[in-house]
Design a protein around this motif. Structure first.
Motif, PDB file in Angstrom:
ATOM      1  N   GLY A 297     -27.832  -6.781 -41.756  1.00 45.73           N
ATOM      2  CA  GLY A 297     -28.614  -5.746 -42.426  1.00 45.73           C
ATOM      3  C   GLY A 297     -27.765  -4.506 -42.608  1.00 45.73           C
ATOM      4  O   GLY A 297     -26.665  -4.571 -43.142  1.00 45.73           O
ATOM      5  N   HIS A 298     -28.267  -3.385 -42.082  1.00 46.56           N
ATOM      6  CA  HIS A 298     -27.529  -2.139 -42.247  1.00 46.56           C
ATOM      7  C   HIS A 298     -26.583  -1.870 -41.080  1.00 46.56           C
ATOM      8  O   HIS A 298     -26.095  -0.758 -40.904  1.00 46.56           O
ATOM      9  CB  HIS A 298     -28.496  -0.968 -42.412  1.00 46.56           C
ATOM     10  N   TYR A 299     -26.373  -2.885 -40.246  1.00 44.34           N
ATOM     11  CA  TYR A 299     -25.510  -2.682 -39.086  1.00 44.34           C
ATOM     12  C   TYR A 299     -24.315  -3.615 -39.110  1.00 44.34           C
ATOM     13  O   TYR A 299     -24.388  -4.735 -39.600  1.00 44.34           O
ATOM     14  CB  TYR A 299     -26.294  -2.935 -37.788  1.00 44.34           C
ATOM     15  N   LEU A 300     -23.242  -3.149 -38.534  1.00 46.23           N
ATOM     16  CA  LEU A 300     -22.143  -4.036 -38.174  1.00 46.23           C
ATOM     17  C   LEU A 300     -22.362  -4.316 -36.707  1.00 46.23           C
ATOM     18  O   LEU A 300     -22.507  -3.381 -35.902  1.00 46.23           O
ATOM     19  CB  LEU A 300     -20.797  -3.329 -38.325  1.00 46.23           C
ATOM     20  N   VAL A 301     -22.402  -5.576 -36.328  1.00 50.86           N
ATOM     21  CA  VAL A 301     -22.615  -5.902 -34.922  1.00 50.86           C
ATOM     22  C   VAL A 301     -21.506  -6.795 -34.419  1.00 50.86           C
ATOM     23  O   VAL A 301     -20.869  -7.513 -35.210  1.00 50.86           O
ATOM     24  CB  VAL A 301     -23.976  -6.638 -34.693  1.00 50.86           C
ATOM     25  N   THR A 302     -21.283  -6.761 -33.128  1.00 56.64           N
ATOM     26  CA  THR A 302     -20.257  -7.642 -32.563  1.00 56.64           C
ATOM     27  C   THR A 302     -20.848  -9.051 -32.489  1.00 56.64           C
ATOM     28  O   THR A 302     -22.041  -9.224 -32.297  1.00 56.64           O
ATOM     29  CB  THR A 302     -19.841  -7.164 -31.162  1.00 56.64           C
ATOM     30  N   THR A 303     -19.992 -10.055 -32.652  1.00 55.38           N
ATOM     31  CA  THR A 303     -20.477 -11.448 -32.629  1.00 55.38           C
ATOM     32  C   THR A 303     -20.145 -12.094 -31.291  1.00 55.38           C
ATOM     33  O   THR A 303     -19.329 -11.600 -30.542  1.00 55.38           O
ATOM     34  CB  THR A 303     -19.850 -12.280 -33.755  1.00 55.38           C
TER      35      THR A 303
END
Ligand SMILES: [Zn+2]
Length: 303
Positions: A297-303
């Motif tokens: 969505g509107h976030y970059l997240v760590t995988t």
């Protein structure tokens, strides 16, 4: 270690032995970062955010416009671009910043916004992952003669690097960008030299060097990979370096010390047209790969 004679000259990166501040491990709250919707920021605010991140001289809309006018004319003269695409790009020669740029790899405004988004979104995640390094890798099998740059797939180059980083460490976090400079050898040897610059964190320097040395052992280049530490304050600027539009001419010359070096010059017209046409086949994001984090969505997240 001196990058200037092998790769693109910018930016200043601390060399081995210089002070490089250790960055603490990630805190739980830093696992996600908002993707800045840079397209919705007015230009003054965008520049203010980038200056705060360490890039006070980020490219301006006017810079983009000038380059767009030149590229469009060259691609048109070369007949290397569909008229519909050219028409869309022509709008960017004159429209206001408020108009959303057309999402083409050949659009300088679109590339600029995508770069700004990468810089502002990825910097906190990279900084939270510990000491970062600038990795540069060049694969000689990707070299192409004049007229053949279109046979290079940015995805293929990026996949090799991504696979290698993931295999090296599950904690790897990186943002990688593909460029293609044109190398002009003193012995009349000339070719496109696609290569990758990455900001990598979560892997220690020795591991990174070893795995890259193995992965690029086949590359017939003097020093096919290079790993250099980045100081904390330089992360944003180095991400900007990795995601720039890398289209320069690098003629070889012999320096005073007798070593062969390369200087940076603007591409000649027919090469500029070829480079622009190549980028027109892709979107800005096709030249960039993320490792260890992704869009949600509107976030970059760590995988
Ligand atoms: Zn480069």
């Amino acid at each position: 270690m001196n990058v200037t004679h092998v790769f693109c000259p910018e930016p200043h990166v601390r060399t081995e032995g210089e002070d490089s501040r250790h960055v603490p491990e990630a805190k739980a709250g830093q696992a996600a970062t908002l993707i800045r919707n840079v397209a919705n920021l007015n230009d003054q605010k965008l520049h203010k955010e980038l200056a705060r991140a360490g890039l006070p001289h980020f490219e301006t809309v006017e810079d983009c416009r000038k380059r767009q006018i030149r590229d469009n004319a060259l691609m048109e003269a070369a007949g290397s671009i569909p008229s519909q695409l050219l028409h869309a790009l022509r709008r960017e020669e004159c429209e206001d910043f408020d108009a959303l740029p057309f999402d083409s790899g050949a659009s300088h405004l679109a590339k600029r916004l995508y770069r700004a988004e990468c810089i502002l979104s990825a910097t906190p995640l990279i900084e939270a992952a510990g000491q970062a390094h600038l990795l540069t890798a060049i694969d000689s099998t990707m070299r192409r003669p004049v007229g053949k740059l279109h046979t290079v797939s940015p995805a293929r180059i990026l996949r090799r690097i991504k696979d290698c980083l993931r295999q090296t460490s599950q904690n790897a976090r990186a943002i990688c960008g593909v460029e293609a400079c044109f190398d002009l050898g003193a012995d009349d040897n000339k070719f496109w030299a696609p290569h990758v610059h990455c900001v990598v964190a979560g892997i220690n320097a020795a591991e990174l060097r070893d795995s890259m040395r193995d992965a690029f052992a086949h590359s017939e280049v003097y020093r096919p990979t290079m790993v250099q530490p980045i100081t904390l304050g330089e992360v944003a600027r180095t991400i900007g370096y990795c995601t720039k539009r890398g289209d320069i001419l690098r003629p070889e010359y012999t320096a005073k010390n007798g070593r062969k070096q390369r200087r940076k010059q603007r591409l000649r017209s027919h090469l500029q047209a070829e480079f622009a046409s190549w980028t027109a086949e892709y979107r800005p994001k096709d030249f960039v790969a993320l490792v260890g984090f992704k869009r949600n969505g509107h976030y970059l997240v760590t995988t």
